[in-house]
Structure formats: structure tokens, C-alpha cells
Write a protein that holds these residues in place. Structure first.
Motif, PDB file in Angstrom:
ATOM      1  N   GLY A 288       0.811  -1.219   0.000  1.00 41.40           N
ATOM      2  CA  GLY A 288       0.000   0.000   0.000  1.00 41.40           C
ATOM      3  C   GLY A 288       0.844   1.268   0.000  1.00 41.40           C
ATOM      4  N   ASP A 289       0.265   2.377  -0.486  1.00 41.97           N
ATOM      5  CA  ASP A 289       1.008   3.645  -0.513  1.00 41.97           C
ATOM      6  C   ASP A 289       0.089   4.791  -0.094  1.00 41.97           C
ATOM      7  N   ASP A 290       0.530   6.026  -0.299  1.00 43.32           N
ATOM      8  CA  ASP A 290      -0.247   7.172   0.183  1.00 43.32           C
ATOM      9  C   ASP A 290      -1.528   7.422  -0.615  1.00 43.32           C
ATOM     10  N   LYS A 291      -1.713   6.676  -1.715  1.00 39.14           N
ATOM     11  CA  LYS A 291      -2.971   6.800  -2.455  1.00 39.14           C
ATOM     12  C   LYS A 291      -3.939   5.690  -2.091  1.00 39.14           C
ATOM     13  N   GLY A 292      -3.471   4.715  -1.280  1.00 38.87           N
ATOM     14  CA  GLY A 292      -4.371   3.636  -0.878  1.00 38.87           C
ATOM     15  C   GLY A 292      -3.787   2.256  -1.113  1.00 38.87           C
ATOM     16  N   LEU A 293      -4.655   1.314  -1.457  1.00 36.04           N
ATOM     17  CA  LEU A 293      -4.243  -0.064  -1.693  1.00 36.04           C
ATOM     18  C   LEU A 293      -3.459  -0.160  -2.990  1.00 36.04           C
ATOM     19  N   VAL A 294      -2.565  -1.154  -3.043  1.00 34.41           N
ATOM     20  CA  VAL A 294      -1.934  -1.535  -4.313  1.00 34.41           C
ATOM     21  C   VAL A 294      -2.067  -3.059  -4.384  1.00 34.41           C
ATOM     22  N   LEU A 295      -2.894  -3.549  -5.298  1.00 29.35           N
ATOM     23  CA  LEU A 295      -3.140  -4.988  -5.362  1.00 29.35           C
ATOM     24  C   LEU A 295      -2.292  -5.651  -6.447  1.00 29.35           C
ATOM     25  N   PRO A 296      -1.599  -6.745  -6.115  1.00 30.46           N
ATOM     26  CA  PRO A 296      -0.929  -7.517  -7.155  1.00 30.46           C
ATOM     27  C   PRO A 296      -1.987  -8.100  -8.105  1.00 30.46           C
ATOM     28  N   PRO A 297      -1.729  -8.056  -9.414  1.00 28.87           N
ATOM     29  CA  PRO A 297      -2.739  -8.514 -10.384  1.00 28.87           C
ATOM     30  C   PRO A 297      -3.292  -9.916 -10.134  1.00 28.87           C
ATOM     31  N   ARG A 298      -2.457 -10.835  -9.642  1.00 32.70           N
ATOM     32  CA  ARG A 298      -2.936 -12.215  -9.518  1.00 32.70           C
ATOM     33  C   ARG A 298      -4.071 -12.364  -8.512  1.00 32.70           C
ATOM     34  N   ILE A 299      -4.157 -11.451  -7.541  1.00 36.57           N
ATOM     35  CA  ILE A 299      -5.219 -11.599  -6.526  1.00 36.57           C
ATOM     36  C   ILE A 299      -6.275 -10.492  -6.615  1.00 36.57           C
ATOM     37  N   ALA A 300      -6.126  -9.581  -7.566  1.00 35.43           N
ATOM     38  CA  ALA A 300      -7.097  -8.480  -7.673  1.00 35.43           C
ATOM     39  C   ALA A 300      -8.380  -8.982  -8.329  1.00 35.43           C
ATOM     40  N   VAL A 302     -10.623  -7.109  -9.591  1.00 34.60           N
ATOM     41  CA  VAL A 302     -10.670  -6.319 -10.834  1.00 34.60           C
ATOM     42  C   VAL A 302      -9.221  -5.986 -11.184  1.00 34.60           C
ATOM     43  N   GLN A 303      -8.740  -6.561 -12.289  1.00 41.79           N
ATOM     44  CA  GLN A 303      -7.344  -6.321 -12.688  1.00 41.79           C
ATOM     45  C   GLN A 303      -7.216  -5.064 -13.541  1.00 41.79           C
ATOM     46  N   VAL A 304      -8.272  -4.774 -14.282  1.00 44.57           N
ATOM     47  CA  VAL A 304      -8.260  -3.610 -15.175  1.00 44.57           C
ATOM     48  C   VAL A 304      -9.576  -2.859 -15.031  1.00 44.57           C
ATOM     49  N   ILE A 305      -9.483  -1.557 -14.778  1.00 43.92           N
ATOM     50  CA  ILE A 305     -10.695  -0.735 -14.745  1.00 43.92           C
ATOM     51  C   ILE A 305     -10.662   0.201 -15.962  1.00 43.92           C
ATOM     52  N   VAL A 306     -11.748   0.213 -16.725  1.00 45.31           N
ATOM     53  CA  VAL A 306     -11.801   1.025 -17.943  1.00 45.31           C
ATOM     54  C   VAL A 306     -12.662   2.262 -17.663  1.00 45.31           C
ATOM     55  N   VAL A 307     -12.077   3.446 -17.887  1.00 43.69           N
ATOM     56  CA  VAL A 307     -12.783   4.698 -17.581  1.00 43.69           C
ATOM     57  C   VAL A 307     -12.967   5.529 -18.861  1.00 43.69           C
ATOM     58  N   PRO A 308     -14.219   5.825 -19.234  1.00 44.49           N
ATOM     59  CA  PRO A 308     -14.442   6.695 -20.385  1.00 44.49           C
ATOM     60  C   PRO A 308     -14.114   8.155 -20.016  1.00 44.49           C
ATOM     61  N   LYS A 357      -8.626   1.835  -4.303  1.00 50.86           N
ATOM     62  CA  LYS A 357      -8.957   0.416  -4.208  1.00 50.86           C
ATOM     63  C   LYS A 357      -7.859  -0.495  -4.756  1.00 50.86           C
ATOM     64  N   GLY A 358      -6.808   0.134  -5.320  1.00 48.65           N
ATOM     65  CA  GLY A 358      -5.617  -0.638  -5.676  1.00 48.65           C
ATOM     66  C   GLY A 358      -5.656  -1.398  -6.982  1.00 48.65           C
ATOM     67  N   VAL A 359      -6.605  -1.068  -7.870  1.00 45.93           N
ATOM     68  CA  VAL A 359      -6.710  -1.808  -9.144  1.00 45.93           C
ATOM     69  C   VAL A 359      -5.391  -1.670  -9.929  1.00 45.93           C
ATOM     70  N   PRO A 360      -4.801  -2.795 -10.349  1.00 48.63           N
ATOM     71  CA  PRO A 360      -3.453  -2.768 -10.934  1.00 48.63           C
ATOM     72  C   PRO A 360      -3.300  -1.910 -12.198  1.00 48.63           C
ATOM     73  N   LEU A 361      -4.356  -1.867 -13.042  1.00 51.66           N
ATOM     74  CA  LEU A 361      -4.203  -1.138 -14.300  1.00 51.66           C
ATOM     75  C   LEU A 361      -5.481  -0.378 -14.641  1.00 51.66           C
ATOM     76  N   ARG A 362      -5.302   0.878 -15.048  1.00 55.18           N
ATOM     77  CA  ARG A 362      -6.436   1.686 -15.504  1.00 55.18           C
ATOM     78  C   ARG A 362      -6.296   1.888 -17.005  1.00 55.18           C
ATOM     79  N   ILE A 363      -7.428   1.790 -17.702  1.00 52.68           N
ATOM     80  CA  ILE A 363      -7.442   2.118 -19.131  1.00 52.68           C
ATOM     81  C   ILE A 363      -8.365   3.315 -19.315  1.00 52.68           C
ATOM     82  N   VAL A 378      -2.621   3.104 -17.586  1.00 49.04           N
ATOM     83  CA  VAL A 378      -1.921   3.738 -16.462  1.00 49.04           C
ATOM     84  C   VAL A 378      -1.752   2.702 -15.359  1.00 49.04           C
ATOM     85  N   ARG A 379      -0.488   2.441 -14.995  1.00 49.48           N
ATOM     86  CA  ARG A 379      -0.204   1.443 -13.966  1.00 49.48           C
ATOM     87  C   ARG A 379      -0.420   2.021 -12.573  1.00 49.48           C
TER      88      ARG A 379
END
Length: 499
Positions: A288-300, A302-308, A357-363, A378-379
């Protein structure tokens, strides 16, 4: 402190953001992250927590891995009651002494007192073993290999901390019985390797495999092995999971005997082993860091969140369609992806929310991305941005997620290794302890000496103790002295404060 002011602005703008920094107030930071990250909700009974779907899904992913592995080892799942009678619980003296202060008792039913109080299981050795003696008669009944996924209750009064120390927690507990010690010894290490894999391959946390000292071993057991993690921010070790060889202690108490091929009576050799929802807390603390959770992809979950990201006059429908198509393509390839189409939040708010919430990758998909048949990735771990063509989207995303998983492990290992200090003398030990290190020291392996180390290091931070003797032993030159007693050292052992 320019950063301080800016942080408050973000919080004011979005209603998101943390009020505590990991390096400045670790305890408050941790409590805030697990609640804001929607992992837990506090409950009205102290030391008990609600596990929300965001945390439960992590547990389920680890459970699916471990359950399949133990089934390959021909271990079968079962379920035993949560209640245990006092006469049975108190049968193995050392064992109950180890747990006595934490046992919760049921003393009433409605308005009437129970004649004999009933305990709630702190662990299930004494619950299960009376039945092992019933089911095991001859060598053909062996090995008996059972596991249960359940909850246990330990009414701790030391600082309750979500996941790390709670009064009720989820775990698996394996209980096995063999005809020979060699079979039991072999299984102890097979299970320990699965625990290492959970931490290193899934949670991206480096651990040390080793054996616990006589003082720190499981009460009533023969020997205990564990995987030990370390939290650099607090300078504390944490027992990640344990695999115990119980020897024949419980077999003696519960009369678990069998007849071998020659018709001779023998006593079984037993193991028990467990890992719990504590694993999730260790992951939050390490990554975890100052923005919150950081989840490793294997246990997340939601591995990728897509934002319009539509602008005023943009082709909003086109962008939404591209987002939906992206989620569809990733999901078909086995990647856990979702889109955030909520129209009452700005893209910026959504970025902060999913970072928390620590989602590993944002699109992100905006008008420019639409025009160029691309998406922006964005990682979460390092905020690296990259434009990716929609033509080879799946392959690119898979590669990024693999890289995030590996990078998280490498960064955690680097931080952990920087905290390990080798010492030879008591003065060096005290100095390293004051610097919150994980200490590797030569030791004479005597219980009195470990007790003495505890006594001499008692303070407001808590006493130091042995964490484990690593299986991977550095060379011990002849004539090396124990750091604490000056006697001849027998082994290298890790020491430190712990959770």
C-alpha cells in the motif's frame, strides 16, 4: 511541506484521499486504507470486522489455488463443529496452556447457565483427534488427511488490527496422520512450499522459510516451520503461515493407535498446518502507498478498470462503445476487467477511487484515443502511462499485468533486504534493533538465552524474539560465538520484534 497542503486540496475536491501518510503514521494509515479501500467495515464488537467483497474475493482466489493443490495431495475437505467441550480442550496440557488466555467460552443458553461451559474453537486439534482415534484402526486407514475451511475465535486483548490480529478470522486448517515420521516430515515441507507460493507468487511478498525455536513453536507440537514476512515501515516481522509436525504427543493423549502389517501396535505421527486472512493484511502493509491499496494482479478481483473520458462535444456513445468492447475483449481472454460508466462522477474522481482500491491497471479512453484506435494504460504501482493499439490490446495488457506482478515483488524484496542486518555481538544487536531491522545472528539455540533476550529488550516497542532459523543457512565459521550468551553458536537465526 508543500506536499501536505496539496494533499488536503485533493481530499477537499474529491472527498477522497487519505489523511495519513504511510511513513508518518503507519497505524492510522493502515486503518484508513482498509476502510477507504472497501476491504473491511468496523463492527460493533471490538476486534471483529466485516470482510467486504473487495477483501473476500482475494481470499477466494488464494483459496481456489490452495484447495486445488491439497486435493492433488489427496487431502480431503471436511467440517467439524465450532464448539468444543472443556474436558476435550484441556486434554493436551501444553496445548491448552498455549491457548488458554484466548479461549472464548459459552456459559449461558437463554437465561439459564450451562452446566458445563463450552469453548469456541481457537484451533481444532482437540476437536478432531478424538474422532481420528475412532477412524484409525489399522495401517490401511492411513494416511488420514483432512482439511477444513472455517473460522476460529481467539479472544485477544492485545491491539486488535484488521486482518493482522482479529478475534475471529477465516483460515484453512489441515490435520493429517501418518504411519511414519518420515511421511509426516515430508508433508510439513510440501505444505510450507505452498504457503511460500501464496506469498511470493500471488501476494508478491518475499518470505523466509524456516523453523521456529522451541519457545516459539506450536504448543504441544514437536516442531514448527513457518514462512516469515517483514514490514519495513514498522520494523516488525510477521509470521505468514505455519506448518507443524505434531509428533506423537496428541496421538498419545487421544489414543490414536493402529496395527501395522505385522500386527504390531503403533502410534500415528501427526501434522497440522494453517494460513489465515492475516495474509491479506500483510499484503496491504507491504504494497500500500499514500494513495491507498496496491493490489498484485494475480489476486485483484478487478485487474483492469476502464474509464471513459468524454469531453464536451465528444462522440460520447463512440467512447462508451469502445470501453464496453475493451472490457469484452479482456474478459474473453480471462482478464478480470470492468468499466466505470457512472455518470454522477468525473473521470478524475474515478481515477482516485480506483487508485484507492488498488486496481493494478487503468485504461482511459477519450476522443483522441477513439480517433487513433488506441487506449491509454496507467499502472497503479508506478503511474507509468502507455498508449496501446486496440489491435493488440489483450497481449499488451497481459504483459503489463505480468510486469506489475513482478515489479511489486522485486520492490518488496529490495525493501525487505535493505532491512536485514547481520550482527555478531549484543551491542550490534541492540543497535540494529533500535534501527528496526530484521536481524540475522549466530545463536547457541538455548531456550534460556532466548528468554533472556526477551527480558533484556522489553520496552515500549515490545520485546525482541527469534523469528525463525532459516533453512537456507549461511556458513557458520568454527568458533563463532552466540551474539547473546558468548557460548558456541550452533546456527544462524533471524530475530526482531514481531506482530
Amino acid at each position: 511541506m508543500a506536499g501536505g497542503g496539496k494533499k488536503k486540496e485533493v481530499k477537499k475536491e474529491t472527498g477522497l484521499g487519505l489523511s495519513f501518510k504511510k511513513d508518518e503514521n503507519f497505524g492510522e494509515w493502515y486503518s484508513e486504507v482498509v476502510v477507504h479501500g472497501e476491504m473491511i467495515e468496523y463492527y460493533d464488537i471490538s476486534g471483529c470486522y466485516i470482510l467486504r467483497p473487495w477483501a473476500m474475493s482475494i481470499w477466494e482466489i488464494m483459496q481456489a489455488f490452495f484447495d486445488a493443490e491439497i486435493k492433488n495431495m489427496k487431502i480431503k475437505n471436511c467440517y467439524f463443529p465450532v464448539f468444543v467441550s472443556s474436558s476435550v480442550l484441556e486434554k493436551e496440557k501444553d496445548h491448552i496452556e498455549g491457548f488458554a488466555p484466548e479461549v472464548a467460552w459459552v456459559t449461558k443458553s437463554g437465561k439459564s447457565d450451562l452446566e458445563i461451559p463450552i469453548a469456541i474453537r481457537p484451533t481444532s486439534e482437540t476437536v478432531m483427534y478424538p474422532y481420528f482415534s475412532k477412524w484409525i484402526r489399522g495401517h490401511r486407514d492411513l494416511p488420514l488427511k483432512l482439511n477444513q475451511w472455517c473460522n476460529v475465535v481467539r479472544w485477544e486483548f492485545s491491539n486488535p488490527t484488521p486482518f493482522i490480529r482479529s478475534r475471529e478470522f477465516l483460515w484453512q486448517e489441515g490435520h493429517t496422520a501418518f504411519a511414519t515420521k518420515a511421511e509426516a516430515d515430508e508433508e510439513v515441507l510440501q505444505i510450507l512450499e505452498l504457503y511460500r507460493r501464496i506469498y511470493e507468487e500471488f501476494l508478491a511478498i518475499p518470505v523466509i522459510k524456516g523453523r521456529k525455536s522451541e519457545m516459539e513453536k506450536f504448543a504441544g507440537g514437536l516442531y514448527t516451520t513457518s514462512v516469515e514476512a517483514f514490514i519495513p515501515n514498522t520494523g516488525r516481522g510477521i509470521q505468514g503461515a505455519t506448518s507443524h509436525c505434531l509428533g506423537q504427543n496428541f496421538a498419545k493423549m487421544f489414543e490414536i493407535n493402529f496395527e501395522n502389517e505385522k500386527g504390531e501396535k503403533g502410534m500415528v505421527w501427526q501434522n497440522s498446518w494453517a494460513y489465515s486472512t492475516r495474509t491479506i493484511g500483510v499484503m496491504v502493509m507491504v504494497h500500500g502507498d499514500d494513495k491507498g491499496l496496491v493490489l498484485p494482479p494475480r489476486i485483484a478481483s478487478v485487474q483492469v478498470i476502464v474509464v471513459p473520458v468524454p469531453y464536451k462535444d465528444a462522440n460520447t456513445q463512440g467512447i462508451f462503445d469502445a470501453c464496453a468492447a475493451t472490457v469484452d475483449a479482456l474478459s474473453k481472454a480471462g482478464i478480470r476487467a470492468e468499466a466505470d460508466f457512472r455518470d454522477n462522477y468525473s473521470p478524475g474522481w474515478k481515477y482516485s477511487h480506483w487508485e484507492m482500491k488498488g486496481v493494478p491497471l487503468r485504461i482511459e479512453i477519450g476522443p483522441k484515443d477513439l480517433a487513433n484506435n488506441q487506449v491509454r494504460t496507467v499502472r497503479r504501482d508506478n503511474a507509468a502511462k502507455k498508449d496501446v493499439s486496440r489491435d493488440n490490446l489483450v497481449e499488451s495488457v497481459k504483459n503489463i499485468l505480468d510486469d506489475v506482478q513482478q515489479s511489486l515483488f522485486d520492490a518488496a524484496k529490495q525493501k525487505r533486504d535493505a532491512c536485514v542486518q547481520i550482527v555478531k555481538t549484543w551491542d550490534e544487536f541492540k543497535e540494529a534493533l533500535s534501527q528496526r531491522k530484521m536481524i540475522l545472528a549466530p545463536w547457541c539455540d538455548e531456550a534460556e538465552v532466548e528468554q533472556d533476550v526477551k527480558e533484556r529488550t522489553r520496552g515500549e516497542m515490545g520485546a525482541a524474539k527469534s523469528l525463525c532459523t532459516p533453512f537456507d543457512q549461511p556458513e557458520l565459521p568454527e568458533g563463532t560465538k552466540c551474539f547473546a550468551s558468548g557460548k558456541t553458536a550452533k546456527k544462524w537465526t533471524y530475530w526482531g520484534r514481531s506482530y
